[in-house]
Design a protein around this motif. Structure first.
Motif, PDB file in Angstrom:
ATOM      1  N   LYS A 125       0.810  -1.220   0.000  1.00 35.98           N
ATOM      2  CA  LYS A 125       0.000   0.000   0.000  1.00 35.98           C
ATOM      3  C   LYS A 125       0.842   1.269   0.000  1.00 35.98           C
ATOM      4  O   LYS A 125       0.505   2.252  -0.660  1.00 35.98           O
ATOM      5  CB  LYS A 125      -0.950   0.006   1.202  1.00 35.98           C
ATOM      6  CG  LYS A 125      -2.095  -0.985   1.083  1.00 35.98           C
ATOM      7  CD  LYS A 125      -3.094  -0.805   2.212  1.00 35.98           C
ATOM      8  CE  LYS A 125      -4.281  -1.756   2.023  1.00 35.98           C
ATOM      9  NZ  LYS A 125      -5.285  -1.584   3.102  1.00 35.98           N
ATOM     10  N   GLN A 126       1.942   1.251   0.740  1.00 35.65           N
ATOM     11  CA  GLN A 126       2.801   2.432   0.797  1.00 35.65           C
ATOM     12  C   GLN A 126       3.476   2.680  -0.545  1.00 35.65           C
ATOM     13  O   GLN A 126       3.561   3.821  -1.013  1.00 35.65           O
ATOM     14  CB  GLN A 126       3.846   2.249   1.906  1.00 35.65           C
ATOM     15  CG  GLN A 126       4.456   3.543   2.419  1.00 35.65           C
ATOM     16  CD  GLN A 126       3.437   4.503   2.990  1.00 35.65           C
ATOM     17  OE1 GLN A 126       2.471   4.089   3.628  1.00 35.65           O
ATOM     18  NE2 GLN A 126       3.625   5.794   2.746  1.00 35.65           N
ATOM     19  N   GLU A 127       3.948   1.619  -1.175  1.00 35.70           N
ATOM     20  CA  GLU A 127       4.575   1.747  -2.491  1.00 35.70           C
ATOM     21  C   GLU A 127       3.547   2.168  -3.538  1.00 35.70           C
ATOM     22  O   GLU A 127       3.847   2.970  -4.428  1.00 35.70           O
ATOM     23  CB  GLU A 127       5.226   0.421  -2.893  1.00 35.70           C
ATOM     24  CG  GLU A 127       6.472   0.083  -2.097  1.00 35.70           C
ATOM     25  CD  GLU A 127       7.137  -1.186  -2.593  1.00 35.70           C
ATOM     26  OE1 GLU A 127       6.549  -1.861  -3.478  1.00 35.70           O
ATOM     27  OE2 GLU A 127       8.239  -1.510  -2.108  1.00 35.70           O
ATOM     28  N   LEU A 128       2.346   1.624  -3.433  1.00 32.36           N
ATOM     29  CA  LEU A 128       1.280   1.976  -4.369  1.00 32.36           C
ATOM     30  C   LEU A 128       0.960   3.463  -4.285  1.00 32.36           C
ATOM     31  O   LEU A 128       0.794   4.135  -5.310  1.00 32.36           O
ATOM     32  CB  LEU A 128       0.025   1.152  -4.075  1.00 32.36           C
ATOM     33  CG  LEU A 128      -1.189   1.413  -4.982  1.00 32.36           C
ATOM     34  CD1 LEU A 128      -0.877   1.005  -6.419  1.00 32.36           C
ATOM     35  CD2 LEU A 128      -2.403   0.643  -4.460  1.00 32.36           C
ATOM     36  N   ALA A 131       3.857   5.359  -5.844  1.00 33.84           N
ATOM     37  CA  ALA A 131       3.878   5.136  -7.295  1.00 33.84           C
ATOM     38  C   ALA A 131       2.791   5.942  -7.990  1.00 33.84           C
ATOM     39  O   ALA A 131       3.026   6.547  -9.045  1.00 33.84           O
ATOM     40  CB  ALA A 131       3.700   3.646  -7.599  1.00 33.84           C
ATOM     41  N   PHE A 132       1.603   5.970  -7.412  1.00 32.34           N
ATOM     42  CA  PHE A 132       0.501   6.705  -8.031  1.00 32.34           C
ATOM     43  C   PHE A 132       0.748   8.206  -7.978  1.00 32.34           C
ATOM     44  O   PHE A 132       0.396   8.938  -8.909  1.00 32.34           O
ATOM     45  CB  PHE A 132      -0.823   6.365  -7.351  1.00 32.34           C
ATOM     46  CG  PHE A 132      -2.021   6.919  -8.065  1.00 32.34           C
ATOM     47  CD1 PHE A 132      -2.324   6.519  -9.357  1.00 32.34           C
ATOM     48  CD2 PHE A 132      -2.841   7.858  -7.451  1.00 32.34           C
ATOM     49  CE1 PHE A 132      -3.423   7.039 -10.028  1.00 32.34           C
ATOM     50  CE2 PHE A 132      -3.945   8.380  -8.105  1.00 32.34           C
ATOM     51  CZ  PHE A 132      -4.236   7.963  -9.401  1.00 32.34           C
ATOM     52  N   SER A 133       1.377   8.664  -6.918  1.00 28.74           N
ATOM     53  CA  SER A 133       1.751  10.071  -6.829  1.00 28.74           C
ATOM     54  C   SER A 133       2.732  10.439  -7.935  1.00 28.74           C
ATOM     55  O   SER A 133       2.589  11.465  -8.613  1.00 28.74           O
ATOM     56  CB  SER A 133       2.365  10.359  -5.457  1.00 28.74           C
ATOM     57  OG  SER A 133       2.819  11.689  -5.369  1.00 28.74           O
ATOM     58  N   PHE A 359      -6.254   8.660  -3.738  1.00 26.33           N
ATOM     59  CA  PHE A 359      -6.621   7.520  -4.583  1.00 26.33           C
ATOM     60  C   PHE A 359      -5.628   6.365  -4.508  1.00 26.33           C
ATOM     61  O   PHE A 359      -5.953   5.246  -4.911  1.00 26.33           O
ATOM     62  CB  PHE A 359      -6.761   7.971  -6.040  1.00 26.33           C
ATOM     63  CG  PHE A 359      -7.909   8.895  -6.289  1.00 26.33           C
ATOM     64  CD1 PHE A 359      -9.170   8.400  -6.595  1.00 26.33           C
ATOM     65  CD2 PHE A 359      -7.738  10.264  -6.204  1.00 26.33           C
ATOM     66  CE1 PHE A 359     -10.238   9.246  -6.822  1.00 26.33           C
ATOM     67  CE2 PHE A 359      -8.807  11.131  -6.431  1.00 26.33           C
ATOM     68  CZ  PHE A 359     -10.055  10.625  -6.739  1.00 26.33           C
ATOM     69  N   GLY A 360      -4.408   6.636  -4.029  1.00 25.01           N
ATOM     70  CA  GLY A 360      -3.367   5.614  -4.022  1.00 25.01           C
ATOM     71  C   GLY A 360      -3.493   4.610  -2.896  1.00 25.01           C
ATOM     72  O   GLY A 360      -2.626   3.762  -2.723  1.00 25.01           O
ATOM     73  N   ARG A 361      -4.582   4.687  -2.155  1.00 24.59           N
ATOM     74  CA  ARG A 361      -4.770   3.764  -1.024  1.00 24.59           C
ATOM     75  C   ARG A 361      -5.168   2.369  -1.464  1.00 24.59           C
ATOM     76  O   ARG A 361      -4.969   1.401  -0.738  1.00 24.59           O
ATOM     77  CB  ARG A 361      -5.835   4.324  -0.074  1.00 24.59           C
ATOM     78  CG  ARG A 361      -5.392   5.577   0.663  1.00 24.59           C
ATOM     79  CD  ARG A 361      -6.538   6.162   1.461  1.00 24.59           C
ATOM     80  NE  ARG A 361      -7.594   6.684   0.594  1.00 24.59           N
ATOM     81  CZ  ARG A 361      -8.806   7.023   1.016  1.00 24.59           C
ATOM     82  NH1 ARG A 361      -9.125   6.836   2.281  1.00 24.59           N
ATOM     83  NH2 ARG A 361      -9.695   7.505   0.174  1.00 24.59           N
TER      84      ARG A 361
END
Length: 386
Positions: A125-128, A131-133, A359-361
């Motif tokens: 989740k943290q990487e996601l 990454a989305f940012s 949204f990256g959650r």
């Protein structure tokens, strides 16, 4: 005692060997990532290329043109295909005043590839989130440019008048397509053979099966390469290695711009170049702020390639040049204006970080973002304004 010293001497050599092997693994996985993006784009393009012109046919006014550009590019994931189709439409009578908003829309729509790449980090989740940012900093910059230049173009036709005057008054050299193919196609040389081998193996299947399988293989390869790359980067990106990568890409605003520009000129794809930066941000090696100038450089370089390609057109060369130069001027002015104003210089980074937190959650939220921004809003606006 000597035996102990000998063991200590061997340890640095072993560490260096392991480190070198890991870096080679990262390079290979980056190649697989490039191939994955190529497969996904090939899948979308082979399925949707014939749908570009019908979508752009809805562009009967600037707003519909803008939304058609976003939708068409999001569907086929290739702004160059949209631009090439646009040249033919302009030659057939589509007004430049409608074509320019389509170019602006295509410039925004091409950023969808980065968001798709960020989905490869779904397991963490943290990487996601990171990454989305990193993926949406491109969206944020293009959105700000759109909000600035689109109203100006509607009110004053500034790009149309300036570029139209330039094309009519100046004489441009002709560049052969053979030269372009031989000197500006590093990406094709490296990736195309892999993609073509897969396409040949699937040639027995009819559409849309071939397109679906190509896209599926691309997504699978994307997830696989990112998964392994993320693990290796975590081991490598400590101490000196992290500082070295930071100096190459994220040392300063200017160096980031330059490295992004040169990288994209080399591979001829801004989506591919910026996609390579996403794993570095996801792993914590770089930040969204570091990767932002690199993204701007990539955004600029892809327009330069389009101008060179337009010089090789043998048909309506004036229309091709005008569209390509509009794209170049739009991105150049956007970078100059936003970079020159401290109050908005880092606005895309703040917007991207907000999107990452919002949204990256989860994968579902990212898919909702992609579906809404690139498909639902443009399609609805086309129906309303057509």
């Amino acid at each position: 005692m000597n035996h102990i010293n000998h063991l200590h001497d061997e340890e640095p050599h072993n560490a260096l060997g392991i480190s070198a092997l890991n870096w080679l693994s990262v390079a290979f996985l980056m190649y697989l990532l490039l191939c994955a993006v190529g497969l996904i784009e090939a899948g979308f393009t082979s399925f949707s290329r014939d749908q570009v012109a019908p979508i752009l046919a809805f562009a009967t006014n600037p707003v519909a043109g803008l939304m058609s550009g976003i939708l068409a590019t999001a569907i086929i994931q290739s702004s160059s295909v949209v631009t090439a189709t646009l040249v033919g439409l302009v030659a057939g009578g589509l007004p430049i005043s409608i074509a320019i908003p389509i170019v602006i829309g295509a410039n925004f729509g091409t950023t969808i590839t980065n968001s798709l790449v960020s989905l490869g980090f779904a397991k963490n989740k943290q990487e996601l989130k990171r990454a989305f940012s990193a993926a949406t900093v491109h969206d944020a910059f293009n959105l700000i440019c759109l909000l600035i230049f689109f109203p100006l173009e509607i009110m004053f036709s500034s790009l149309e008048k300036t570029i139209g005057f330039l094309v009519q008054r100046l004489s441009f050299p002709t560049v052969s397509t053979e030269y372009l193919g031989n000197h500006l196609s590093f990406l094709q040389v490296v990736i195309k053979p892999f993609v073509e081998q897969i396409r040949t193996a699937l040639s027995a299947y009819a559409q849309p099966i071939e397109a679906v399988v190509l896209t599926g293989l691309g997504i699978g390869l994307l997830m696989l390469s990112i998964g392994f790359m993320s693990q290796i980067l975590k081991m490598l990106m400590v101490g000196r290695a992290k500082n070295t990568v930071g100096r190459l890409i994220g040392k300063s605003y200017k160096s980031g711009l330059l490295s992004g520009t040169l990288s994209t000129l080399l591979v001829q794809s801004s989506s591919t170049t910026t996609s390579l930066g996403i794993p570095l941000v996801a792993s914590g090696t770089l930040t969204t702020r570091n990767i932002y100038p690199f993204t701007l450089g990539a955004n600029l370089a892809t327009c330069i390639t389009a101008v060179l390609a337009a010089l090789a057109v043998t048909g309506n060369r004036m229309a091709a040049l005008e569209i390509a130069l509009v794209h170049l001027a739009y991105n150049t002015l956007g970078i100059v204006l936003i970079s020159a104003l401290p109050i908005v210089r880092w606005a895309p980074v703040h917007m991207a970080e907000f999107l990452g937190r919002s949204f990256g959650r989860s994968v579902l939220l990212i898919i909702t973002y992609i579906a809404t921004v690139y498909f639902l809003i443009p399609a609805t606006a086309i129906l309303i304004f057509h």
